[in-house]
Design a protein around this motif. Structure first.
Motif, PDB file in Angstrom:
ATOM      1  N   PRO A 136       0.810  -1.216   0.000  1.00 12.86           N
ATOM      2  CA  PRO A 136       0.000   0.000   0.000  1.00 12.86           C
ATOM      3  C   PRO A 136       0.844   1.269   0.000  1.00 12.86           C
ATOM      4  CG  PRO A 136       0.053  -0.949   2.200  1.00 12.86           C
ATOM      5  CD  PRO A 136       0.803  -1.891   1.313  1.00 12.86           C
ATOM      6  N   ILE A 137       0.383   2.280  -0.734  1.00 12.96           N
ATOM      7  CA  ILE A 137       0.962   3.613  -0.667  1.00 12.96           C
ATOM      8  C   ILE A 137      -0.188   4.609  -0.491  1.00 12.96           C
ATOM      9  CG2 ILE A 137       2.978   3.067  -2.094  1.00 12.96           C
ATOM     10  CD1 ILE A 137       1.587   4.512  -4.431  1.00 12.96           C
ATOM     11  N   SER A 138       0.138   5.744   0.115  1.00  7.65           N
ATOM     12  CA  SER A 138      -0.850   6.815   0.200  1.00  7.65           C
ATOM     13  C   SER A 138      -0.767   7.679  -1.054  1.00  7.65           C
ATOM     14  CB  SER A 138      -0.632   7.650   1.456  1.00  7.65           C
ATOM     15  OG  SER A 138      -0.833   6.877   2.619  1.00  7.65           O
ATOM     16  N   LEU A 139       0.421   8.261  -1.277  1.00  2.00           N
ATOM     17  CA  LEU A 139       0.689   8.957  -2.543  1.00  2.00           C
ATOM     18  C   LEU A 139       1.996   8.494  -3.167  1.00  2.00           C
ATOM     19  CD1 LEU A 139      -1.273  11.362  -1.132  1.00  2.00           C
ATOM     20  CD2 LEU A 139      -0.548  12.432  -3.240  1.00  2.00           C
ATOM     21  N   GLY A 140       2.913   7.972  -2.359  1.00  2.00           N
ATOM     22  CA  GLY A 140       4.177   7.478  -2.902  1.00  2.00           C
ATOM     23  C   GLY A 140       5.201   8.566  -3.127  1.00  2.00           C
ATOM     24  N   LEU A 160      -3.810   4.090  -2.583  1.00  2.00           N
ATOM     25  CA  LEU A 160      -4.966   4.535  -1.822  1.00  2.00           C
ATOM     26  C   LEU A 160      -5.364   5.971  -2.147  1.00  2.00           C
ATOM     27  CD1 LEU A 160      -3.664   3.071   1.520  1.00  2.00           C
ATOM     28  CD2 LEU A 160      -5.712   2.251   0.382  1.00  2.00           C
ATOM     29  N   GLY A 161      -4.412   6.726  -2.722  1.00  2.00           N
ATOM     30  CA  GLY A 161      -4.623   8.156  -2.856  1.00  2.00           C
ATOM     31  C   GLY A 161      -5.598   8.582  -3.924  1.00  2.00           C
ATOM     32  N   VAL A 179      -8.835  12.586   7.974  1.00  2.00           N
ATOM     33  CA  VAL A 179      -8.516  12.556   6.542  1.00  2.00           C
ATOM     34  C   VAL A 179      -8.294  11.135   6.054  1.00  2.00           C
ATOM     35  CG1 VAL A 179      -7.485  14.861   6.568  1.00  2.00           C
ATOM     36  CG2 VAL A 179      -6.025  12.868   6.975  1.00  2.00           C
ATOM     37  N   GLU A 180      -8.460  10.969   4.725  1.00  2.00           N
ATOM     38  CA  GLU A 180      -8.125   9.720   4.053  1.00  2.00           C
ATOM     39  C   GLU A 180      -6.694   9.805   3.508  1.00  2.00           C
ATOM     40  OE1 GLU A 180     -12.345   7.890   2.532  1.00  2.00           O
ATOM     41  OE2 GLU A 180     -11.370   9.338   1.198  1.00  2.00           O
ATOM     42  N   PRO A 181      -6.131   8.683   3.036  1.00  2.06           N
ATOM     43  CA  PRO A 181      -4.714   8.670   2.637  1.00  2.06           C
ATOM     44  C   PRO A 181      -4.348   9.602   1.490  1.00  2.06           C
ATOM     45  CG  PRO A 181      -5.486   6.439   3.019  1.00  2.06           C
ATOM     46  CD  PRO A 181      -6.690   7.315   3.066  1.00  2.06           C
ATOM     47  N   VAL A 213      -0.747  13.424   4.195  1.00  2.00           N
ATOM     48  CA  VAL A 213      -0.756  13.650   5.643  1.00  2.00           C
ATOM     49  C   VAL A 213      -0.677  12.309   6.364  1.00  2.00           C
ATOM     50  CG1 VAL A 213      -2.088  14.592   7.570  1.00  2.00           C
ATOM     51  CG2 VAL A 213      -2.060  15.793   5.368  1.00  2.00           C
ATOM     52  N   VAL A 214      -1.453  11.330   5.891  1.00  2.00           N
ATOM     53  CA  VAL A 214      -1.445  10.001   6.505  1.00  2.00           C
ATOM     54  C   VAL A 214      -0.090   9.326   6.309  1.00  2.00           C
ATOM     55  CG1 VAL A 214      -2.431   7.673   6.391  1.00  2.00           C
ATOM     56  CG2 VAL A 214      -3.931   9.681   6.319  1.00  2.00           C
TER      57      VAL A 214
END
Length: 606
Positions: A136-140, A160-161, A179-181, A213-214
């Motif tokens: 998993p990545i949020s934004l990478g 996830l972003g 907030v979400e990822p 942020v996550v």
């Protein structure tokens, strides 16, 4: 900027875009970066589709087809084409755009885009059914530490972003948010301004605002206001466990709770920590505390002339920082960074081999508004004018105990001076300046050495000297910055290297690995590291016969018996991978792959 470079997407067009107010900066930064590229942006594949070990291509494609049927074809992409690097604001989600190894070592087989918690659950259940590793990545945008890349080649990246990027709540009475990822620091800041809450609420942001942020908080990143310890400022997680269960931590475990973001502990053991820098779960929601507007602020900058000023200066900083006279996570940076952050290539100043001579650094600094120096301190004080004056008078008197100390008058600095970027960041306004120093070399990449120590002059000197010695051996320019917390300091040394120069990449990797071992021998450990270095760093935390890693492995095996979630992240390997050569240590580094995985009893295999 070259006409062949399209404009950077803005937040109105993409969750990962740049605020419109920063578009001119983004345009300039992008043009400087691409001006230094000597390689195409796309990288041809030589090894073909990266498949997880133990999975045949037909079986993998069949599994992907089944996932597409559930999530929709547009939300599942196979990564079998050329790799595109891009830059910070348009980065890849399939690999590391700043690779210390080959771009095809840490590379995904596919990318999936969940749009809800239930879809994240579906993906984990699918991965367990087919024994396919997921990452998993949020934004990478964790550049310098591996970016979007999975540790295990052929893993399926869960981005996830793209579809989980909502700001679920901003509570102006409690000073919290949820907030979400996919929510960036840019997005959170802009939304607070849009709601007319900017005069009341501040966020804390890292050097660049495009990160999640996550994601940044889970990796224990830091910012530069009094709320700079991001992990300490989180309050409440929602987590999908490796087999698909969903838990909420702290007060979130109470149905109908009204204090999830107000109190981080709840009742019983505090489990949040096991989801930070780990592979024990996928965080889908996170609460954060927000900083009240302090009613005023004032940035300041001091320079110190001599290299030998480091130890006495740190001794002055410690009591001021612990007593909160120095209020924020401030930076003490080497003078070379004042030059390199202008974004011009090293050859502008020096074309010789080996580290740039100190005499040239000093001559070039004399031409800058900052003036000649070795160390630059960027700080900020907060509150009404009389409170700020009380603190700054104390700081000024203490800093001037160092002979040759100079306080720089901000009114003498041009609007494009780096000082003003630090001014924005320390006031909670995300900016886009920091990575300009990657232009120091062609095809600029970076990787970070990040040890933690007490705030003591002897510790600062030891770490600086070991870094200086290893950089001299490697023939690489040294760019250190001390980020001073309340009772610790992070030394962040950015090793900038040419991504096309294989010899320089090997020297950069060896330099970093040597510094990790040197620091551990002196009692210092990294707080964060690149994917390729995680096994080595984890091995330095070896007290009592590796008791900590043994605990982490027990947790991993209990929560993730099939070993599908981000195997190897932070050096934590599932049972199926252990003892099969997956670890990358000081010796034998260079390949990210081991010798297969063990079967998983009781699970369907394909």
């Amino acid at each position: 900027m070259s006409s062949s470079l399209p404009p950077t997407p803005t937040l109105s067009a993409s969750h990962s875009g740049i605020p419109s107010r920063l578009l001119p900066k983004a345009t300039k930064a992008k043009s400087l970066i691409y001006a230094g590229k000597t390689t195409p942006d796309t990288i041809p594949r030589t090894r073909g589709l990266a498949l997880p070990q133990g999975i045949s291509k037909p079986a993998f494609l069949s599994a992907i087809s089944s996932l597409r049927a559930i999530l929709g074809g547009e939300n599942v992409e196979i990564n079998d084409g050329e790799l595109k690097n891009g830059w910070y604001m348009e980065h890849p989600n399939t690999h590391d755009m700043m690779p210390i190894l080959s771009s095809e070592e840490f590379v995904a087989s596919a990318v999936v885009y969940p749009g809800s918690v239930s879809e994240v659950q579906t993906i984990t259940q699918w991965a367990n059914q087919h024994l396919i590793p997921i990452s998993p990545i949020s934004l990478g945008r964790n550049l310098g530490y591996g970016g979007s890349a999975p540790r295990v080649r052929g893993s399926v990246t869960i981005d996830l972003g793209r579809r989980m990027n909502k700001i679920l709540d901003i509570n102006a009475e409690d000073f919290t948010c949820l907030v979400e990822p996919g929510v960036t620091f840019y997005a959170l800041y802009e939304e607070i301004q849009r709601r007319g809450l900017g005069d009341k609420l501040w966020i804390d942001c890292p050097d660049l605002g495009g990160g999640s942020v996550v994601g940044n908080t889970l990796d224990r990143g830091v910012g530069y206001t009094p709320y700079g310890d991001h992990w300490a400022m989180h309050a409440g997680l929602e987590v999908v466990l490796p087999q698909g269960e969903v838990v909420r931590t702290g007060m979130g475990a109470l149905p109908g709770n009204n204090t999830w973001q107000s109190f981080p502990y709840g009742f019983g053991p505090v489990s949040d920590g096991i989801f930070s820098q780990s592979n024990f779960g996928i965080v889908t929601k996170m609460g954060m505390t927000l900083m009240p507007n302090p009613g005023g602020y004032e940035s300041f900058m001091y320079t110190f002339q001599n290299e030998s000023d480091l130890a006495p200066l740190i001794e002055i900083i410690r009591p001021l920082r612990i007593s909160n006279i120095l209020e924020n996570v401030a930076q003490l940076r080497h003078g070379l960074q004042t030059i390199s952050v202008k974004g011009l290539p090293r050859t502008t100043y020096y074309s010789g081999s080996g580290p740039i001579p100190e005499s040239i650094i000093h001559e070039e600094l004399k031409k800058t508004p900052t003036g000649d120096c070795t160390w630059v301190y960027y700080g900020m004080t907060y509150g009404p004018p009389h409170i700020r004056k009380y603190k700054t008078d104390i700081i000024d008197a203490e800093f001037h105990k160092i002979p040759g100390c100079r306080k720089i008058d901000p009114s003498t600095l041009p609007t494009d001076e780096y000082f003003w970027s630090r001014d924005k960041i320390a006031a909670g306004e995300p900016d886009l300046e920091e990575l300009l120093w990657t232009n120091w070399v062609p095809n600029g990449c970076h990787i970070a050495f990040s040890p933690v120590s007490p705030i003591r002059g002897t510790d600062a000197s030891k770490l600086y000297e070991l870094a200086k010695n290893r950089h001299a051996e490697a023939g690489i320019d040294l760019m250190p910055a001390f980020c001073v917390g309340l009772r610790e300091m992070h030394l962040i040394v950015e090793i900038v290297f040419d991504g096309k120069d294989e010899g320089m990449k090997k020297r950069a990797e060896k330099c970093l690995r040597d510094m990790i071992d040197d620091a551990a021998a002196l009692g210092y450990g990294e707080y964060r590291t690149h994917l390729a270095l995680m096994d080595q760093v984890a091995s330095t935390y070896s007290w009592n016969d590796n008791a900590l890693m043994k605990l982490n492995e027990k947790l991993k095996d209990a929560l993730d018996p099939n070993g599908i979630l981000a195997p190897g992240r932070c050096g934590i390997w599932p049972k199926r991978y252990r003892g099969r050569g997956w670890e990358m240590m000081q010796t034998g580094a260079g390949s990210s792959e081991g010798n297969g995985v063990a079967p998983s009893p009781g699970e369907a295999k394909i």
